[in-house]
Write a protein that holds these residues in place. Sequence first.
Motif, short mmCIF file in Angstrom:
data_model
loop_
_atom_site.label_atom_id
_atom_site.label_comp_id
_atom_site.label_asym_id
_atom_site.label_seq_id
_atom_site.Cartn_x
_atom_site.Cartn_y
_atom_site.Cartn_z
N THR A 35 0.87 -1.17 0.00
CA THR A 35 0.00 0.00 0.00
C THR A 35 0.91 1.22 0.00
N GLU A 36 0.35 2.41 0.08
CA GLU A 36 1.19 3.60 0.13
C GLU A 36 1.84 3.78 1.50
N THR A 37 1.34 3.07 2.52
CA THR A 37 1.87 3.22 3.88
C THR A 37 2.90 2.15 4.19
N VAL A 38 2.45 0.91 4.37
CA VAL A 38 3.34 -0.25 4.57
C VAL A 38 2.73 -1.43 3.82
N TYR A 39 3.42 -2.56 3.81
CA TYR A 39 2.84 -3.77 3.21
C TYR A 39 1.77 -4.34 4.14
N GLY A 40 0.66 -4.79 3.55
CA GLY A 40 -0.41 -5.40 4.32
C GLY A 40 -0.46 -6.89 4.11
N LEU A 41 -0.95 -7.60 5.13
CA LEU A 41 -1.16 -9.05 5.04
C LEU A 41 -2.64 -9.30 4.87
N GLY A 42 -3.06 -9.64 3.65
CA GLY A 42 -4.46 -9.65 3.29
C GLY A 42 -5.15 -10.99 3.29
N GLY A 43 -6.40 -10.97 3.73
CA GLY A 43 -7.31 -12.09 3.62
C GLY A 43 -8.71 -11.54 3.40
N ASP A 44 -9.64 -12.38 2.97
CA ASP A 44 -11.02 -11.97 2.75
C ASP A 44 -11.63 -11.51 4.07
N ALA A 45 -12.02 -10.23 4.15
CA ALA A 45 -12.51 -9.65 5.40
C ALA A 45 -13.80 -10.27 5.89
N THR A 46 -14.55 -10.91 4.98
CA THR A 46 -15.82 -11.52 5.39
C THR A 46 -15.66 -12.98 5.78
N ASP A 47 -14.45 -13.50 5.68
CA ASP A 47 -14.17 -14.91 5.95
C ASP A 47 -13.54 -15.06 7.34
N LYS A 48 -14.28 -15.67 8.27
CA LYS A 48 -13.80 -15.83 9.64
C LYS A 48 -12.47 -16.57 9.69
N GLU A 49 -12.38 -17.64 8.89
CA GLU A 49 -11.16 -18.46 8.93
C GLU A 49 -9.96 -17.71 8.37
N ALA A 50 -10.18 -16.91 7.34
CA ALA A 50 -9.08 -16.12 6.79
C ALA A 50 -8.54 -15.16 7.83
N SER A 51 -9.45 -14.52 8.58
CA SER A 51 -9.01 -13.60 9.63
C SER A 51 -8.24 -14.36 10.71
#
Length: 353
Positions: A35-51
């Motif tokens: 991102t413009e700030t730092v690197y993000g570690l992404g998962g589907d925000a609607t997926d409980k298991e991904a979080s």
Amino acid sequence: MITKIMDVSEEPINMEYIREASEILKSGGLVAFPTETVYGLGGDATDKEASRKIYAAKGRPSDNPLIVHIAKFSQLEDITENLPKTAKLLADAFWPGPLTMVCNKNQVIPYETTGGLDTVAVRMPNNPVALALIEESGCMIAAPSANTSGRPSPTKASHVYEDLSGKIEAILDGGAVDIGLESTIVDLTEDVVTILRPGFINMDMLREVVGEVRMDPGIVYNDKGTTSGAKPKAPGMRYKHYAPKGDLTIISGEEDTVVGKINQLTREALKEGKKVGIIATSETADRYPEGEVLVIGNRSDESSIAHNLYDILRRFDELSVDLIYSESFATPKMGQAIMNRLLKAAGQKTIEV
């Protein structure tokens, strides 16, 4: 697990890699992205298991909410309720950009993503790779910084790989980030817009858009590195963050006395057989004759200090220093944000001279 690195640093963006990363997200996997700030570690925000996987990969406390990254304002409306008018005003002024809004959530985003809170933190990143990933995947992406919890945040893909190799499916390498400090977080659930985490977008900039703005008392640091003693409202601000392996101390005061104190402490530590690192600016670096001196930037360009902070802390890890002494950086626009991160990295350890 083998972590695949996909180079998307060149224009035009390699959409094959974006599509591959999108499929990982849609199947419940994790992808780090710039991102413009730092690197993000992404998962589907609607997926409980991904979080849950994000928390596990980082070793992150489960009560520390994840920020949901979106690509359209309508997505904010889809996941919140009682959205105040200030949200649209701030979005028009600063999105896409380094501003995170905390709003009351509805049922779309699970509690696993919000750290059990009835609020959700949302932002729209100003990075073409991040936006392409959100749009191509069709996912709103939950993404904290892509580092081991407590370590300096990642501003390069190599930082992500160092911390998370073997724990996540892929890293989208978009090169070094622009700003280098995490987004400003504002709470929109109260009568007055409240800054929960300082960042590039400062109080004066916010006041120009919405009028009255206040700072959470728990994060207001003076130049001595002390606060009001209040408990920060944002859960993430209660934890030690950004810490290098060496023991970091911040020295504050007038320039000449700060330089003198750092040189004194360095000489004493070297006599004890310790390896010492010094965080200096381009204006002062040549005044430190001993120790491993790294230049963080220059005071006339405070954005350079913010941009280099986390990389400097990680470079000291590579140098295996035992102790780190840093000057204080009470700069006009980003000083609150820079010192917030630096003091947390030091565990509030400061010396006033």
